[in-house]
Design an enzyme around this catalytic site. Structure first.
Site, mmCIF file in Angstrom:
data_model
loop_
_atom_site.group_PDB
_atom_site.id
_atom_site.type_symbol
_atom_site.label_atom_id
_atom_site.label_comp_id
_atom_site.label_asym_id
_atom_site.label_seq_id
_atom_site.Cartn_x
_atom_site.Cartn_y
_atom_site.Cartn_z
ATOM 1 N N GLY A 164 -12.725 -7.824 -2.351
ATOM 2 C CA GLY A 164 -11.326 -8.017 -1.950
ATOM 3 C C GLY A 164 -10.746 -9.389 -2.229
ATOM 4 N N SER A 165 -11.233 -10.065 -3.277
ATOM 5 C CA SER A 165 -10.680 -11.410 -3.528
ATOM 6 C C SER A 165 -9.246 -11.343 -4.054
ATOM 7 C CB SER A 165 -11.578 -12.204 -4.479
ATOM 8 O OG SER A 165 -11.570 -11.666 -5.781
ATOM 9 N N ASN A 166 -8.912 -10.320 -4.828
ATOM 10 C CA ASN A 166 -7.510 -10.168 -5.254
ATOM 11 C C ASN A 166 -6.620 -9.835 -4.063
ATOM 12 O OD1 ASN A 166 -6.927 -10.347 -8.301
ATOM 13 N ND2 ASN A 166 -8.871 -9.241 -8.226
ATOM 14 N N MET A 195 -12.346 1.332 -6.488
ATOM 15 C CA MET A 195 -13.234 1.929 -7.490
ATOM 16 C C MET A 195 -13.234 3.451 -7.406
ATOM 17 S SD MET A 195 -14.079 -0.828 -8.857
ATOM 18 C CE MET A 195 -15.379 -0.397 -9.982
ATOM 19 N N ARG A 196 -12.064 4.018 -7.516
ATOM 20 C CA ARG A 196 -11.993 5.482 -7.465
ATOM 21 C C ARG A 196 -10.796 5.945 -8.285
ATOM 22 N NH1 ARG A 196 -14.500 9.472 -4.437
ATOM 23 N NH2 ARG A 196 -13.149 11.276 -4.179
ATOM 24 N N ASN A 227 -1.965 -1.325 -10.646
ATOM 25 C CA ASN A 227 -3.385 -1.686 -10.731
ATOM 26 C C ASN A 227 -3.563 -2.951 -11.570
ATOM 27 O OD1 ASN A 227 -6.251 -1.291 -10.512
ATOM 28 N ND2 ASN A 227 -6.273 -0.458 -12.593
ATOM 29 N N HIS A 282 -6.339 -4.520 -14.215
ATOM 30 C CA HIS A 282 -7.501 -4.146 -15.027
ATOM 31 C C HIS A 282 -7.974 -5.405 -15.761
ATOM 32 C CE1 HIS A 282 -10.102 -1.798 -17.581
ATOM 33 N NE2 HIS A 282 -9.506 -2.249 -18.665
HETATM 34 C C1 GRF Z 1 -11.500 -7.303 -10.256
HETATM 35 O O1 GRF Z 1 -12.115 -7.832 -11.401
HETATM 36 C C2 GRF Z 1 -10.442 -6.285 -10.611
HETATM 37 O O2 GRF Z 1 -9.731 -6.597 -11.774
HETATM 38 C C3 GRF Z 1 -11.269 -5.057 -10.850
HETATM 39 O O3 GRF Z 1 -12.266 -5.105 -9.849
HETATM 40 C C4 GRF Z 1 -12.491 -6.467 -9.456
HETATM 41 C C5 GRF Z 1 -12.258 -6.525 -7.982
HETATM 42 O O4 GRF Z 1 -12.559 -7.768 -7.416
HETATM 43 N N1 GRF Z 1 -10.451 -3.864 -10.845
HETATM 44 P P1 GRF Z 1 -12.048 -8.130 -5.956
HETATM 45 O O5 GRF Z 1 -12.501 -7.004 -5.033
HETATM 46 O O6 GRF Z 1 -10.555 -8.261 -5.999
HETATM 47 O O7 GRF Z 1 -12.725 -9.420 -5.606
#
Ligand code: GRF
Length: 193
Positions: A17-19, A96-97, A113, A115
Site C-alpha cells: 500500500g505505498s501508493n 492484484m485481482r 489503475n 501499471h
Molecule cells: C506497484 O508497483 C503498482 O504499480 C503495482 O503494484 C505495486 C504496488 O505497490 N500495480 P504498493 O502496494 O503501492 O506499495
C-alpha cells in the site's frame, strides 16, 4: 463563490500500500486536497499491510477475502459494500485481482489503475522484473482507466523512469516506485479537477 465538489474515492490494495499511502497524504495536505477525499481503503486480503497504514492515517478500511471466490461473485459483494460510501471513483493501487464486468460496468470510466510499465509494451504482473531482465535503460509508468481487458484501458498519462546504471532488481523497483508515488497523484489531480 462556487466551490468544487470533491470527488469521493475508494482506494483498492492487496498488500504493502505505498501508493495508497502517498495518495492519502496528498489528499490530507497536498496536491489532491482540493479535488478528492478518500472515503475508504479496501482490500481483498484482510492481512494486507496497507490496511494498518490507512487506519493509522485515519482512513476507514474494509476487506472482503477474495480467495476461492468466482470473480463475478466477489465483485458483486464489492459493489454492494461500496454503495453506502457514495464513491465517485475507484483507484486501484497494487490491487492484484482482475476485475469482472460486474464492477467495471457499475463504475464505467471511473476506475483508474497504475501499471509499472508502458501498457503498449508490457501487460500483466512482473513489470519491473521484465524491465530488469531486458536491461532496459528507461521504462515507463502508465496511469489508465480500467476496461474489461488487462492493462488495455484508455491511457491518462505516462511517466518515464530512468534505469541507467540500475544493476539490481531492487534498484529498478526503488526508482520505479519513486516515480509512481509522485506521478499517480499528479495524474489523479488532472482527472479530478
Ligand atoms: C506497484 O508497483 C503498482 O504499480 C503495482 O503494484 C505495486 C504496488 O505497490 N500495480 P504498493 O502496494 O503501492 O506499495
Amino acid at each position: 463563490m462556487f466551490k468544487q465538489m470533491k470527488k469521493r474515492i475508494a482506494i483498492f490494495i492487496s498488500g504493502r500500500g505505498s501508493n495508497m499511502e502517498t495518495i492519502v497524504r496528498q489528499t490530507q495536505s497536498g496536491i489532491l486536497k482540493e479535488v478528492c477525499e478518500v472515503a475508504l481503503v479496501f482490500s481483498n486480503k484482510p492481512q494486507a499491510r496497507g490496511l494498518e497504514t490507512a487506519k493509522e492515517l485515519g482512513i476507514e478500511t474494509a476487506s472482503i477475502p477474495s480467495k476461492g471466490k468466482k470473480r463475478a461473485d466477489f465483485d458483486r459483494e464489492v459493489v454492494h459494500l461500496l454503495e453506502p460510501y457514495g464513491v465517485d471513483y475507484i483507484v486501484l493501487a497494487g490491487f492484484m485481482r482482475i476485475l469482472s464486468p460486474v464492477l467495471i460496468q457499475a463504475y464505467r470510466n471511473r476506475i483508474i489503475n497504475i501499471h509499472p510499465a508502458d501498457t503498449d509494451e508490457f501487460q500483466g504482473i512482473g513489470a519491473y522484473e521484465w524491465a530488469f531482465e531486458n536491461k532496459k535503460e528507461f521504462t515507463k509508468i502508465t496511469v489508465h482507466f480500467v476496461d474489461e481487458g488487462v492493462d488495455t484501458g484508455q491511457v491518462i498519462a505516462k511517466a518515464e523512469v530512468d534505469l541507467r546504471g540500475a544493476d539490481t532488481l531492487e534498484e529498478v523497483e526503488r526508482r520505479g516506485l519513486e516515480v509512481e508515488h509522485r506521478f499517480y497523484s499528479e495524474a489523479l489531480e488532472k482527472v479530478f479537477k
